[in-house]
Scaffold this motif. Structure first.
Motif, PDB file in Angstrom:
ATOM      1  N   ARG A 184       0.887  -1.171   0.000  1.00  0.00           N
ATOM      2  CA  ARG A 184       0.000   0.000   0.000  1.00  0.00           C
ATOM      3  C   ARG A 184       0.915   1.208   0.000  1.00  0.00           C
ATOM      4  O   ARG A 184       1.222   1.759   1.045  1.00  0.00           O
ATOM      5  CB  ARG A 184      -0.863   0.015   1.265  1.00  0.00           C
ATOM      6  N   GLY A 187     -11.764  -1.995  -0.442  1.00  0.00           N
ATOM      7  CA  GLY A 187     -12.981  -1.349   0.055  1.00  0.00           C
ATOM      8  C   GLY A 187     -12.721  -0.097   0.868  1.00  0.00           C
ATOM      9  O   GLY A 187     -13.615   0.724   1.074  1.00  0.00           O
ATOM     10  N   ILE A 219     -16.169   0.608   2.792  1.00  0.00           N
ATOM     11  CA  ILE A 219     -16.333  -0.073   4.087  1.00  0.00           C
ATOM     12  C   ILE A 219     -17.099   0.835   5.052  1.00  0.00           C
ATOM     13  O   ILE A 219     -16.692   1.968   5.277  1.00  0.00           O
ATOM     14  CB  ILE A 219     -14.965  -0.454   4.693  1.00  0.00           C
ATOM     15  N   PRO A 220     -18.212   0.350   5.612  1.00  0.00           N
ATOM     16  CA  PRO A 220     -18.975   1.192   6.540  1.00  0.00           C
ATOM     17  C   PRO A 220     -18.182   1.432   7.832  1.00  0.00           C
ATOM     18  O   PRO A 220     -17.429   0.554   8.263  1.00  0.00           O
ATOM     19  CB  PRO A 220     -20.224   0.358   6.838  1.00  0.00           C
ATOM     20  N   PRO A 221     -18.326   2.613   8.433  1.00  0.00           N
ATOM     21  CA  PRO A 221     -17.544   2.933   9.640  1.00  0.00           C
ATOM     22  C   PRO A 221     -17.736   1.915  10.768  1.00  0.00           C
ATOM     23  O   PRO A 221     -16.800   1.650  11.517  1.00  0.00           O
ATOM     24  CB  PRO A 221     -18.038   4.317  10.054  1.00  0.00           C
ATOM     25  N   GLU A 222     -18.925   1.309  10.862  1.00  0.00           N
ATOM     26  CA  GLU A 222     -19.168   0.334  11.943  1.00  0.00           C
ATOM     27  C   GLU A 222     -18.175  -0.828  11.899  1.00  0.00           C
ATOM     28  O   GLU A 222     -17.882  -1.438  12.918  1.00  0.00           O
ATOM     29  CB  GLU A 222     -20.581  -0.245  11.846  1.00  0.00           C
ATOM     30  N   ALA A 223     -17.686  -1.145  10.706  1.00  0.00           N
ATOM     31  CA  ALA A 223     -16.768  -2.280  10.588  1.00  0.00           C
ATOM     32  C   ALA A 223     -15.469  -2.008  11.346  1.00  0.00           C
ATOM     33  O   ALA A 223     -14.730  -2.931  11.665  1.00  0.00           O
ATOM     34  CB  ALA A 223     -16.473  -2.581   9.120  1.00  0.00           C
ATOM     35  N   LEU A 250     -15.370  -0.820  14.297  1.00  0.00           N
ATOM     36  CA  LEU A 250     -15.607  -0.922  15.741  1.00  0.00           C
ATOM     37  C   LEU A 250     -15.188  -2.274  16.288  1.00  0.00           C
ATOM     38  O   LEU A 250     -15.287  -2.529  17.482  1.00  0.00           O
ATOM     39  CB  LEU A 250     -17.095  -0.661  16.044  1.00  0.00           C
ATOM     40  N   ARG A 251     -14.740  -3.160  15.399  1.00  0.00           N
ATOM     41  CA  ARG A 251     -14.279  -4.460  15.886  1.00  0.00           C
ATOM     42  C   ARG A 251     -12.804  -4.387  16.197  1.00  0.00           C
ATOM     43  O   ARG A 251     -12.007  -3.967  15.379  1.00  0.00           O
ATOM     44  CB  ARG A 251     -14.532  -5.523  14.816  1.00  0.00           C
ATOM     45  N   ARG A 304      -7.439  -1.579  10.156  1.00  0.00           N
ATOM     46  CA  ARG A 304      -7.868  -1.534  11.553  1.00  0.00           C
ATOM     47  C   ARG A 304      -6.689  -1.398  12.507  1.00  0.00           C
ATOM     48  O   ARG A 304      -6.854  -0.993  13.651  1.00  0.00           O
ATOM     49  CB  ARG A 304      -8.696  -2.777  11.892  1.00  0.00           C
ATOM     50  N   ARG A 322      -0.766  -3.482  11.163  1.00  0.00           N
ATOM     51  CA  ARG A 322      -0.497  -4.595  10.264  1.00  0.00           C
ATOM     52  C   ARG A 322      -1.336  -4.487   8.998  1.00  0.00           C
ATOM     53  O   ARG A 322      -0.854  -4.670   7.894  1.00  0.00           O
ATOM     54  CB  ARG A 322      -0.753  -5.917  10.985  1.00  0.00           C
TER      55      ARG A 322
END
Lengths: 277, 473
Positions: A25, A60, A101-105, A107-108, A246, A249
């Motif tokens: 990236r 995404g 990718i929705p922001p809620e994803a 939160l994990r 997230r 890594r």
């Protein structure tokens, strides 16, 4: 501002490896705060080895991902990134960035960004008295709290140190600040993510690393907003954003695996300068 | 269960022997006891010789067990099966439409029909594949749907399996063994064949070859290895399909493609039927400590160089909390009414549901949201007070991890037991294949609870299997 980047990553192996696979990236994000004038990524290896470009795609999160493989025997791989980017100060707001990718994803938790009791306490205290409706103020408070709790000090933490561990230590580098901030933000329901990129060196001695990382927090109404807790600012026109994930890594500029008996040594040099106008 | 007749008996109703079982009545009546035990011994010898075992964990000793095989077939009439088939195909289509949607625009979430958090914060939701559309838009190529029957026309879906449903090798082997033991039965009855499954599976996998594949696609099965409890099935299916069975170390990524090491040099692989969980398939994308996967596989996948079946991220559709919304999916994506019913489900994440569940533990079956194989569940009517209290504490510690359902009166099918023939409870897992078309072989895996009154059919909990017949016209 017009920034120039020279970024060289050199992997060497003490014994010849059979092959290397990398996922990269390394390309500046497309958003209103930056536009690429020139950008080049070159992967070279020793004469006996062969570099094969792999697939590339935009993921995404909006990042351009490129892969490559090196067919051995290989003892050296050099990834050289050079380019020029025109940047605009958007006070941290990631305006005009296309992603799916929705922001809620976000939160994990991952293992690097999992919160413990201390992180949760810090998050609660930092946002105490700030209404939930004022997401931007809460995000600023969290970033300030993380900056105050983790002193900038290279060499005390390692690549796998988690945000919670860095907070317990009270010291760390940009990766630790970002992980701790993401963990703290989640505790108060704010999605957060890790961003890797470049930062132009300044003369006045504020702590920085040219290969830099920071966090983005999701603020309702504004979208993703960058927070650099290492330097106590929101990313401006001295910053170039390349990848996100997230945790460190997932957002890493280069992830690679080498097959073979050798041990890897890594050498990275990064220079970010301001082009003459 | 105390009420002995509170379940549907698939062979007998008030009028006597039901239609589909007519022929079997004389078969069992005419079978001398000695012949029966001879045949049973022969069946066991066959299973042992073939090597069909499965693993049971947590009980100590050697985990390898021989699956109890019951020789009494489970039978569906043609019209019963047609109705079931329509319902199963409908469901498989809706589950795939849901997956294609939540990894793209998420229309069903925007419409407010499925809660955002349930999808996007789900541990099976995979951000790494958001925005990527797999070939033909298919995420789950083999959908295993667990069904129970409660009446002549009443079928309920217990759960959906969208990742890598196992057990199809039993469906095929059970038939093979029944044909060897009782060839006469197959002459006297018109039983639809199931042996077309492996060819249809191969065809389905080939039909989802990636965009960069030119020519005849090469299909392989990727297994975690010989220590996996379903290894037998992996090698069995590879054999039947005539494709290579590989482990991660047999594959490598070079450039845009995945290659298989062979004695004649590297061969490009186009479609991987992988029986390895998402977390382990690529250490560059997921768990970095995985030794089972192939580094760089996800980049090759996401840039169209290889197809993975099932698609990474498919698990978000077979979550037990998402399950409650499958009827909505059918209405939303297909504009149809669901042909198969869901079982009423209480989600402990909701406070009113949690209260109901805790107040009615003796009547309910409580399951972990991500559990499978009958592990970590409470069957209320069969539980002791101590077990219920222990389970209550577990639910309270993490309510979101549990759902509860009423104890269903599973149908019963005649089964050979020590005393002769007696009804035992059964379920059904058919295997629906989704590629360029959606197909279902006429049959499935019937699991039977071998213990009288037991409702738990999982092989890990003492369940057995039966051959499943669909009669032709």
């Amino acid at each position: 501002m017009i920034l120039t980047v020279h970024h060289r990553t050199r992997y060497t192996y003490d014994r010849a490896m059979r092959g290397v696979v990398q996922t990269q990236r390394l390309t500046p994000s497309r958003f209103d705060g930056q536009s690429v004038q020139a950008w080049d990524i070159a992967v070279t290896c020793d004469d006996g080895a062969r570099m094969v470009p792999g697939g590339s795609f935009r993921d995404g999160a909006g990042d351009l991902v490129q892969s490559c493989s090196i067919v051995g025997p290989v003892t050296e791989v050099v990834v050289t990134v050079s380019g020029t980017v025109e940047t605009v100060d958007l006070t941290g707001v990631l305006r005009g960035h296309r992603e799916r990718i929705p922001p809620e994803a976000y939160l994990r938790p991952t293992s690097a960004t999992a919160a413990d009791v201390s992180v949760a306490d810090l998050a609660r205290q930092a946002t105490d008295g700030v209404p939930e409706s004022d997401g931007l103020a809460r995000a600023h408070r969290l970033s300030e709290a993380v900056q105050a709790a983790i002193a900038y000090r290279p060499g005390v933490t390692r690549a796998h140190t988690t945000g919670a561990e860095a907070l317990a230590l009270g010291e760390g580098v940009c990766q630790d600040h970002a992980h701790a901030l993401i963990a703290a933000a989640r505790c108060v329901g704010l999605p957060g993510r890790y961003v890797s990129g470049y930062l132009q060196a300044t003369e006045n001695g504020t702590p920085h690393e040219a290969a830099h990382a920071w966090a983005e927090l999701w603020v309702a109404g504004l979208g993703w907003v960058g927070f650099d807790a290492s330097n106590g600012v929101c990313p401006d026109d001295r910053y170039i954003r390349t990848g996100s994930g997230r945790d460190a890594r997932e957002a890493a500029p280069i992830r690679g695996i080498a097959r073979g008996p050798g041990t890897e040594a890594l050498d990275v040099t990064v220079a970010v300068g301001q082009a003459q106008q | 269960m105390t009420q002995a007749q509170a379940f549907f008996n698939e062979m007998f109703d008030a009028g006597g022997v039901r239609g589909p079982y007519q022929q079997l009545q004389s078969w069992v009546d005419d079978m001398p006891a000695e012949l029966r035990s001879l045949k049973q011994a022969e069946a066991e010898a066959l299973f042992r010789r073939i090597g069909i075992t499965f693993a049971v964990y947590g009980e100590g000793g050697d985990p390898e067990r021989l699956m109890p095989f019951d020789m009494f077939p489970r039978v569906f009439a043609q019209d019963e099966w047609r109705r079931l088939e329509r319902g199963i195909i409908q469901r498989a289509k809706a589950l795939n439409a849901f997956l294609a949607d939540v990894y793209a625009r998420g229309e069903i979430v925007r419409a407010g029909l499925v809660p955002r958090d349930l999808v996007y914060r789900n541990e099976a939701f995979e951000p790494a594949v958001v925005g990527f559309t797999p070939p033909r838009g298919v995420f789950s190529h083999i959908v295993g749907i667990d069904l129970v029957r409660t009446g002549p026309n009443d079928f309920h879906v217990l759960e959906d399996n969208c990742r890598t449903p196992s057990g199809v090798s039993y469906m095929l082997e059970n038939r093979e063994i029944m044909m060897r033991l009782f060839p006469g039965l197959f002459r006297e009855n018109r039983i639809a064949p199931v042996d077309g499954y492996s060819e249809e599976l191969r065809r389905t996998l080939a039909s989802v070859a990636p965009p960069k594949c030119d020519g005849e696609p090469t299909v392989v099965i990727l297994t975690p290895g010989a220590y996996n409890s379903a290894y037998y099935e992996h090698s069995f299916l590879a054999d039947l399909m005539g494709v290579e069975l590989v482990e991660g170390q047999d594959l490598f990524v070079e450039g845009e493609f995945v290659w298989m090491r062979t004695t004649r040099g590297p061969q490009r692989v186009d479609v991987i039927y992988r029986r390895i969980d998402d977390a382990f398939i690529d250490p560059l994308c997921f768990r970095p400590d995985s030794m089972l996967g192939v580094p760089g596989l996800m980049d090759a996948y996401r840039s169209g160089g290889v197809t993975l079946a099932s698609a990474p991220g498919a698990g978000v559709a077979d979550d037990k909390a998402i399950y409650c919304f499958v009827p909505e999916m059918i209405r939303f994506y297909l504009g149809e009414e669901p042909l198969l019913q869901n079982v009423q489900t209480w989600q402990c994440a909701r406070s009113e549901d949690l209260k109901y569940v805790l107040d009615h533990l003796p009547e309910l079956v409580v399951k972990e949201v991500h559990g499978s194989g009958g592990y970590g569940m409470l069957v209320g009517p069969k539980s002791t007070r101590e077990a219920r209290e222990a389970f209550r504490a577990r639910i309270l510690a993490d309510p979101g991890n549990y759902i509860a359902q009423p104890t269903l009166a599973l149908s019963a099918c005649p089964t050979f037991v020590n005393e002769g023939v007696a009804p035992r409870h059964v379920d059904l897992r058919p295997y629906c294949l989704v590629g360029d078309r959606v197909t279902l072989v006429p049959g499935g895996l019937t699991r039977v609870a071998m213990t009288e009154g037991s409702l738990v059919v999982n092989s890990s909990q003492g369940g057995g299997v039966k051959d499943t017949w669909v009669l032709s016209e």
